[in-house]
Scaffold this motif. Structure first.
Motif, PDB file in Angstrom:
ATOM      1  N   GLN A 114     -20.234  43.612 -14.693  1.00  0.00           N
ATOM      2  CA  GLN A 114     -19.815  42.527 -15.580  1.00  0.00           C
ATOM      3  C   GLN A 114     -20.824  41.381 -15.553  1.00  0.00           C
ATOM      4  O   GLN A 114     -21.295  40.965 -14.499  1.00  0.00           O
ATOM      5  CB  GLN A 114     -18.429  41.998 -15.201  1.00  0.00           C
ATOM      6  CG  GLN A 114     -17.850  41.026 -16.235  1.00  0.00           C
ATOM      7  CD  GLN A 114     -16.387  40.683 -15.944  1.00  0.00           C
ATOM      8  OE1 GLN A 114     -15.964  40.692 -14.779  1.00  0.00           O
ATOM      9  NE2 GLN A 114     -15.621  40.389 -16.976  1.00  0.00           N
ATOM     10  N   HIS A 115     -21.153  40.864 -16.736  1.00  0.00           N
ATOM     11  CA  HIS A 115     -22.127  39.788 -16.865  1.00  0.00           C
ATOM     12  C   HIS A 115     -21.474  38.420 -16.678  1.00  0.00           C
ATOM     13  O   HIS A 115     -20.241  38.287 -16.671  1.00  0.00           O
ATOM     14  CB  HIS A 115     -22.795  39.849 -18.233  1.00  0.00           C
ATOM     15  CG  HIS A 115     -23.627  41.084 -18.428  1.00  0.00           C
ATOM     16  ND1 HIS A 115     -23.996  41.552 -19.668  1.00  0.00           N
ATOM     17  CD2 HIS A 115     -24.152  41.965 -17.529  1.00  0.00           C
ATOM     18  CE1 HIS A 115     -24.722  42.646 -19.530  1.00  0.00           C
ATOM     19  NE2 HIS A 115     -24.820  42.919 -18.250  1.00  0.00           N
ATOM     20  N   SER A 116     -22.290  37.406 -16.563  1.00  0.00           N
ATOM     21  CA  SER A 116     -21.790  36.055 -16.313  1.00  0.00           C
ATOM     22  C   SER A 116     -20.947  35.520 -17.464  1.00  0.00           C
ATOM     23  O   SER A 116     -20.097  34.653 -17.264  1.00  0.00           O
ATOM     24  CB  SER A 116     -22.968  35.099 -16.052  1.00  0.00           C
ATOM     25  OG  SER A 116     -23.854  35.088 -17.164  1.00  0.00           O
ATOM     26  N   ASP A 117     -21.177  36.037 -18.685  1.00  0.00           N
ATOM     27  CA  ASP A 117     -20.387  35.586 -19.838  1.00  0.00           C
ATOM     28  C   ASP A 117     -19.076  36.356 -19.973  1.00  0.00           C
ATOM     29  O   ASP A 117     -18.324  36.162 -20.933  1.00  0.00           O
ATOM     30  CB  ASP A 117     -21.201  35.687 -21.127  1.00  0.00           C
ATOM     31  CG  ASP A 117     -21.587  37.132 -21.474  1.00  0.00           C
ATOM     32  OD1 ASP A 117     -21.264  38.050 -20.689  1.00  0.00           O
ATOM     33  OD2 ASP A 117     -22.213  37.336 -22.529  1.00  0.00           O
ATOM     34  N   SER A 128     -24.814  41.280 -23.137  1.00  0.00           N
ATOM     35  CA  SER A 128     -23.475  41.805 -23.382  1.00  0.00           C
ATOM     36  C   SER A 128     -23.385  42.400 -24.785  1.00  0.00           C
ATOM     37  O   SER A 128     -23.949  41.874 -25.741  1.00  0.00           O
ATOM     38  CB  SER A 128     -22.429  40.696 -23.229  1.00  0.00           C
ATOM     39  OG  SER A 128     -22.339  40.286 -21.887  1.00  0.00           O
ATOM     40  N   ARG A 157     -11.839  37.367 -18.207  1.00  0.00           N
ATOM     41  CA  ARG A 157     -13.195  37.030 -18.632  1.00  0.00           C
ATOM     42  C   ARG A 157     -13.681  37.978 -19.724  1.00  0.00           C
ATOM     43  O   ARG A 157     -14.387  37.573 -20.656  1.00  0.00           O
ATOM     44  CB  ARG A 157     -14.139  37.071 -17.432  1.00  0.00           C
ATOM     45  CG  ARG A 157     -13.897  35.944 -16.422  1.00  0.00           C
ATOM     46  CD  ARG A 157     -14.722  36.150 -15.170  1.00  0.00           C
ATOM     47  NE  ARG A 157     -16.145  36.182 -15.477  1.00  0.00           N
ATOM     48  CZ  ARG A 157     -17.045  36.911 -14.804  1.00  0.00           C
ATOM     49  NH1 ARG A 157     -16.653  37.670 -13.798  1.00  0.00           N
ATOM     50  NH2 ARG A 157     -18.313  36.879 -15.155  1.00  0.00           N
TER      51      ARG A 157
END
Length: 248
Positions: A114-117, A128, A157
């Motif tokens: 999972q990415h920070s966004d 993403s 998220r």
């Protein structure tokens, strides 16, 4: 020597769930038939469902590789877990014992991707991607339905990332799939759904697959009447072929 006449076959179908079952079936022979020409043949064949359930062992496996490869193993494994839970499906004892480990391994890998966004891409270090984000949230949500404990912050998220992506231009199918994934994740923003579904159905590139996703989404959020309207539109687009075949 066979008497003149027309051969008539009369079949019957029965579904059994019990290990032992007694069921009486009547076979009617018309009065005008020469009883010497009558006969009966008995055969048993499994349904397609039985064949599918017996293949469940081959679907479940440990995840590996990038996000897409991980999901391509994780999602079938979750489907097997759901089938076993709901249907007491005939999977092997080894598969039954390994299922929790397979699902947990898949969840761990997906959490790490999972990415920070809040979204997911095709790999760990790319940007993403709206479809991949929806795909992962859908799979993780199914794992929750199967009874596995998942991290709610990861799903939250992911939902935020999907909602943000809807502000951008995208094809109708991806937009429809995001809405469907949001519904499976138990998101219930009625205003958002209404606006985004209108965009999908008004799009020039909307296809039958996107419409089917919209119909399922509408049904799950409780708008059955509009879901039926979309279904009626799909029925108009069906192509019939041969004896009972239908496709889009």
């Amino acid at each position: 020597l066979q008497p003149k006449g027309l051969k008539v076959n009369e079949s019957t179908v029965a579904d059994f769930e019990d290990n032992s079952k007694i069921e009486i079936k009547n076979v009617f022979i018309p009065e005008s038939v020469d009883i010497r020409s009558a006969g009966m043949k008995f055969s048993v064949a499994p349904s397609l469902a039985g064949t599918i359930l017996n293949a469940l062992d081959e679907l479940a496996d440990y995840p590996y590789g990038c996000v897409e490869q991980t999901m391509s193993r994780f999602l079938p494994t979750v489907v097997v877990a759901n089938a076993y839970k709901d249907l007491n499906a005939p999977i092997s004892a080894a598969t039954k014992d390994e299922l929790p480990k397979m699902v947990e391994a898949g969840l761990k890998r997906l959490y790490g991707f999972q990415h920070s966004d809040g979204g997911w891409g095709w790999g760990q270090n790319d940007g993403s991607n709206p479809f991949m984000t929806a795909y992962v949230v859908y799979g993780v949500s199914l794992a929750r339905t199967a009874g596995y404990e998942i991290r709610t912050d990861v799903v939250s998220r992911g939902i935020t990332a999907m909602k943000n992506s809807l502000k951008n231009e995208m094809d109708a199918t991806t937009r429809a799939y995001i809405m469907y994934s949001l519904t499976v994740a138990e998101e219930r923003d009625s205003k958002l759904f209404e606006e985004e579904i209108d965009k999908v159905l008004a799009s020039k590139d909307v296809n039958n697959y996107a419409k089917s996703l919209v119909a399922m989404t509408l049904q799950m959020i409780g708008n059955s009447s509009r879901a039926m309207t979309v279904m009626e539109d799909l029925e108009k687009n069906v192509t019939l072929s041969g004896e009972g075949a239908a496709y889009w």
